[in-house]
Scaffold this motif. Structure first.
Motif, PDB file in Angstrom:
ATOM      1  N   VAL A  30      35.136  32.354  34.279  1.00 46.57           N
ATOM      2  CA  VAL A  30      35.375  30.763  34.542  1.00 46.57           C
ATOM      3  C   VAL A  30      35.952  30.587  35.950  1.00 46.57           C
ATOM      4  CG1 VAL A  30      36.043  28.480  33.900  1.00 46.57           C
ATOM      5  CG2 VAL A  30      35.172  29.990  32.072  1.00 46.57           C
ATOM      6  N   GLN A  31      35.377  29.979  36.703  1.00 50.56           N
ATOM      7  CA  GLN A  31      35.631  29.720  38.132  1.00 50.56           C
ATOM      8  C   GLN A  31      36.021  28.169  38.189  1.00 50.56           C
ATOM      9  OE1 GLN A  31      33.774  31.597  41.549  1.00 50.56           O
ATOM     10  NE2 GLN A  31      33.440  29.558  42.302  1.00 50.56           N
ATOM     11  N   ARG A  32      37.283  27.863  39.284  1.00 46.11           N
ATOM     12  CA  ARG A  32      37.436  26.533  39.402  1.00 46.11           C
ATOM     13  C   ARG A  32      37.703  26.413  41.083  1.00 46.11           C
ATOM     14  NH1 ARG A  32      39.441  21.678  37.581  1.00 46.11           N
ATOM     15  NH2 ARG A  32      40.765  20.411  39.029  1.00 46.11           N
ATOM     16  N   LEU A 195      41.958  38.711  33.507  1.00 43.19           N
ATOM     17  CA  LEU A 195      42.221  39.543  35.037  1.00 43.19           C
ATOM     18  C   LEU A 195      41.821  38.036  35.852  1.00 43.19           C
ATOM     19  CD1 LEU A 195      40.758  42.493  36.791  1.00 43.19           C
ATOM     20  CD2 LEU A 195      40.452  40.147  37.836  1.00 43.19           C
ATOM     21  N   LEU A 196      42.985  37.943  36.735  1.00 44.41           N
ATOM     22  CA  LEU A 196      42.737  36.741  37.631  1.00 44.41           C
ATOM     23  C   LEU A 196      42.716  37.398  38.991  1.00 44.41           C
ATOM     24  CD1 LEU A 196      43.744  33.879  38.747  1.00 44.41           C
ATOM     25  CD2 LEU A 196      46.060  34.922  38.916  1.00 44.41           C
ATOM     26  N   ASN A 197      41.617  36.782  39.781  1.00 49.27           N
ATOM     27  CA  ASN A 197      41.400  37.006  41.369  1.00 49.27           C
ATOM     28  C   ASN A 197      41.091  35.605  41.843  1.00 49.27           C
ATOM     29  OD1 ASN A 197      38.645  36.613  40.403  1.00 49.27           O
ATOM     30  ND2 ASN A 197      38.127  38.565  41.374  1.00 49.27           N
ATOM     31  N   TYR A 198      40.905  35.680  43.030  1.00 50.84           N
ATOM     32  CA  TYR A 198      40.668  34.547  44.082  1.00 50.84           C
ATOM     33  C   TYR A 198      40.182  34.938  45.467  1.00 50.84           C
ATOM     34  CZ  TYR A 198      45.087  35.700  45.792  1.00 50.84           C
ATOM     35  OH  TYR A 198      46.343  36.520  46.170  1.00 50.84           O
ATOM     36  N   GLY A 199      39.345  34.170  46.088  1.00 54.72           N
ATOM     37  CA  GLY A 199      38.596  34.527  47.160  1.00 54.72           C
ATOM     38  C   GLY A 199      39.447  34.070  48.519  1.00 54.72           C
ATOM     39  N   PRO A 200      39.039  34.119  49.665  1.00 52.43           N
ATOM     40  CA  PRO A 200      39.635  33.767  50.858  1.00 52.43           C
ATOM     41  C   PRO A 200      40.047  32.560  50.900  1.00 52.43           C
ATOM     42  CG  PRO A 200      37.594  34.960  51.539  1.00 52.43           C
ATOM     43  CD  PRO A 200      37.545  34.740  49.828  1.00 52.43           C
ATOM     44  N   VAL A 209      38.997  30.221  42.520  1.00 53.95           N
ATOM     45  CA  VAL A 209      39.845  31.004  41.709  1.00 53.95           C
ATOM     46  C   VAL A 209      39.361  31.100  40.406  1.00 53.95           C
ATOM     47  CG1 VAL A 209      42.112  30.945  40.435  1.00 53.95           C
ATOM     48  CG2 VAL A 209      42.000  29.775  42.804  1.00 53.95           C
ATOM     49  N   ARG A 210      39.408  32.506  39.933  1.00 56.61           N
ATOM     50  CA  ARG A 210      38.485  32.927  38.766  1.00 56.61           C
ATOM     51  C   ARG A 210      39.529  33.314  37.676  1.00 56.61           C
ATOM     52  NH1 ARG A 210      35.020  33.638  42.956  1.00 56.61           N
ATOM     53  NH2 ARG A 210      36.078  35.412  43.491  1.00 56.61           N
ATOM     54  N   ILE A 211      39.178  33.026  36.389  1.00 55.15           N
ATOM     55  CA  ILE A 211      39.898  34.050  35.138  1.00 55.15           C
ATOM     56  C   ILE A 211      38.765  34.585  34.485  1.00 55.15           C
ATOM     57  CG2 ILE A 211      41.083  33.891  33.076  1.00 55.15           C
ATOM     58  CD1 ILE A 211      42.760  31.257  34.277  1.00 55.15           C
ATOM     59  N   HIS A 212      38.755  35.913  34.385  1.00 56.07           N
ATOM     60  CA  HIS A 212      37.781  36.736  33.773  1.00 56.07           C
ATOM     61  C   HIS A 212      38.392  37.213  32.423  1.00 56.07           C
ATOM     62  CE1 HIS A 212      35.990  37.539  37.537  1.00 56.07           C
ATOM     63  NE2 HIS A 212      37.078  37.407  37.970  1.00 56.07           N
ATOM     64  N   TYR A 213      37.953  36.588  31.350  1.00 52.63           N
ATOM     65  CA  TYR A 213      38.547  36.599  29.945  1.00 52.63           C
ATOM     66  C   TYR A 213      37.888  37.292  28.763  1.00 52.63           C
ATOM     67  CZ  TYR A 213      35.924  32.677  28.421  1.00 52.63           C
ATOM     68  OH  TYR A 213      34.654  32.038  27.923  1.00 52.63           O
ATOM     69  N   ASP A 214      38.671  37.707  27.858  1.00 52.68           N
ATOM     70  CA  ASP A 214      38.030  38.446  26.568  1.00 52.68           C
ATOM     71  C   ASP A 214      37.711  37.422  25.736  1.00 52.68           C
ATOM     72  OD1 ASP A 214      37.582  39.825  24.126  1.00 52.68           O
ATOM     73  OD2 ASP A 214      39.090  41.081  24.453  1.00 52.68           O
ATOM     74  N   HIS A 215      36.422  37.170  25.495  1.00 60.25           N
ATOM     75  CA  HIS A 215      36.002  36.065  24.752  1.00 60.25           C
ATOM     76  C   HIS A 215      36.418  36.287  23.045  1.00 60.25           C
ATOM     77  CE1 HIS A 215      33.993  32.660  23.890  1.00 60.25           C
ATOM     78  NE2 HIS A 215      32.775  32.745  24.465  1.00 60.25           N
ATOM     79  N   ARG A 216      36.852  37.591  22.734  1.00 59.65           N
ATOM     80  CA  ARG A 216      37.230  37.700  21.434  1.00 59.65           C
ATOM     81  C   ARG A 216      38.491  36.983  21.160  1.00 59.65           C
ATOM     82  NH1 ARG A 216      37.178  44.042  21.349  1.00 59.65           N
ATOM     83  NH2 ARG A 216      38.035  43.408  23.331  1.00 59.65           N
ATOM     84  N   LEU A 227      42.663  26.570  34.192  1.00 63.29           N
ATOM     85  CA  LEU A 227      42.769  26.501  35.540  1.00 63.29           C
ATOM     86  C   LEU A 227      43.122  25.322  36.213  1.00 63.29           C
ATOM     87  CD1 LEU A 227      39.200  28.635  35.790  1.00 63.29           C
ATOM     88  CD2 LEU A 227      41.502  29.175  37.103  1.00 63.29           C
ATOM     89  N   GLU A 228      42.674  23.967  35.431  1.00 60.03           N
ATOM     90  CA  GLU A 228      43.123  22.953  35.937  1.00 60.03           C
ATOM     91  C   GLU A 228      44.742  22.672  36.078  1.00 60.03           C
ATOM     92  OE1 GLU A 228      42.157  18.040  35.118  1.00 60.03           O
ATOM     93  OE2 GLU A 228      41.929  19.530  33.793  1.00 60.03           O
ATOM     94  N   ARG A 229      45.351  23.101  34.896  1.00 58.66           N
ATOM     95  CA  ARG A 229      46.884  23.225  34.934  1.00 58.66           C
ATOM     96  C   ARG A 229      47.360  24.337  35.872  1.00 58.66           C
ATOM     97  NH1 ARG A 229      51.475  21.285  35.609  1.00 58.66           N
ATOM     98  NH2 ARG A 229      53.244  22.257  34.136  1.00 58.66           N
ATOM     99  N   PHE A 230      46.650  25.522  36.264  1.00 62.69           N
ATOM    100  CA  PHE A 230      47.078  26.316  37.152  1.00 62.69           C
ATOM    101  C   PHE A 230      47.110  25.779  38.347  1.00 62.69           C
ATOM    102  CE2 PHE A 230      45.883  30.734  39.146  1.00 62.69           C
ATOM    103  CZ  PHE A 230      47.385  30.778  39.322  1.00 62.69           C
ATOM    104  N   GLU A 231      46.231  24.964  38.981  1.00 62.07           N
ATOM    105  CA  GLU A 231      46.160  24.241  40.175  1.00 62.07           C
ATOM    106  C   GLU A 231      47.498  23.317  40.406  1.00 62.07           C
ATOM    107  OE1 GLU A 231      43.012  21.655  43.102  1.00 62.07           O
ATOM    108  OE2 GLU A 231      42.506  22.076  40.951  1.00 62.07           O
ATOM    109  N   ARG A 232      47.609  22.527  39.367  1.00 60.58           N
ATOM    110  CA  ARG A 232      48.772  21.783  39.442  1.00 60.58           C
ATOM    111  C   ARG A 232      50.284  22.519  39.685  1.00 60.58           C
ATOM    112  NH1 ARG A 232      46.117  19.023  34.964  1.00 60.58           N
ATOM    113  NH2 ARG A 232      48.143  19.580  33.591  1.00 60.58           N
TER     114      ARG A 232
END
Length: 261
Positions: A30-32, A195-200, A209-216, A227-232
């Motif tokens: 999921v990306q924001r 796994l958290l990563n982000y671009g330039p 900003v992306r969170i790659h997550y285990d769907h289980r 991600l919305e809360r992360f931005e705040r």
């Protein structure tokens, strides 16, 4: 065409083993698109500035403190179940030189949400600058990589699937970025829950900003809200701490080595 064979180094075997256990994780991304102008302005000063790696690390740890799913893991021993940790343990990827080869090694930081930005900066700088074999996690990983394959795979399976051991050896989330090189990874894999990563980061503070997550472990809507809360958090609590560092004159260390700046 005749080429040459190259023996796998310990670090290459280590990456291969991590991929072996990562490939079976049903991972979704999921990306924001975030606007971090308030944090960018707080960081923009005449003094040495904290690295973006540290700011995202501290912010994600605070986010995980609020959202229990980010502190959970899918484990298989003694039966498939979810295991929730009381605090976060960050696993951070570093590119280092070892035995004439550029290698990727993972360092561990326990309870990053309880540490100051300056303390986190010091820990990350140490992992990026001290001799490789002086870092406990690096030394342990390279030692394991020299063991026979069945031994490595058994130990890694146990470490990933015994709840009490998993966070100690692997962490609860991983941070891996290349934005300091002007690039970003769109499909990284990891055996961890997120796994958290982000671009330039743009001059106006825009960043993907992306969170790659285990769907289980969790679902996409929860990650989108996270991600919305992360931005705040980044523009709020983290920006406030950066401002307080500047006002108090507390020195921070500008990170010059690694994947992000």
């Amino acid at each position: 065409m005749r080429g040459r064979t190259i023996k796998l180094s310990a670090s290459r075997r280590l990456v291969g083993d991590l991929m072996r256990f990562s490939i079976g994780v049903p991972r979704v991304t999921v990306q924001r698109q975030m606007n971090l102008r308030p944090l960018l302005d707080a960081r923009d000063g005449p003094d040495a500035r904290p690295s973006w790696t540290v700011l995202f690390l501290k912010g994600y740890a605070l986010l995980s403190q609020e959202i229990p799913e980010l502190r959970r893991a899918y484990v298989k021993f003694p039966r498939p179940q979810l295991y929730e940790y009381p605090a976060s343990v960050a696993s951070i990827a570093h590119e280092r030189e070892h035995d004439g080869e550029r290698v990727v090694l993972l360092s561990i930081i326990k309870g990053p949400e309880q540490r100051s930005i300056s303390q986190l900066e010091t820990l990350i700088r140490a992992a990026r600058s001290l001799p490789v074999l002086e870092i406990k996690e690096f030394r342990r990983s390279l030692k394991l990589a020299r063991a026979p394959a069945p031994v490595r795979w058994l130990l890694m399976w146990l470490g990933l699937n015994i709840g009490r051991k998993r966070a100690r050896y692997f962490g609860t989330f991983q941070l891996s970025v290349y934005s300091g090189l002007g690039a970003e990874s769109l499909n990284p894999i990891t055996p961890l829950t997120t796994l958290l990563n982000y671009g330039p980061i743009g001059e106006d503070g825009s960043v993907a900003v992306r969170i790659h997550y285990d769907h289980r472990v969790m679902d996409g809507a929860n990650v989108a809200r996270a991600l919305e809360r992360f931005e705040r958090i980044l523009n709020g609590e983290i920006a406030d701490e950066v401002k307080s560092l500047a006002q108090s004159g507390t020195p921070t260390i500008m990170s010059t080595v690694g994947t992000s700046k």
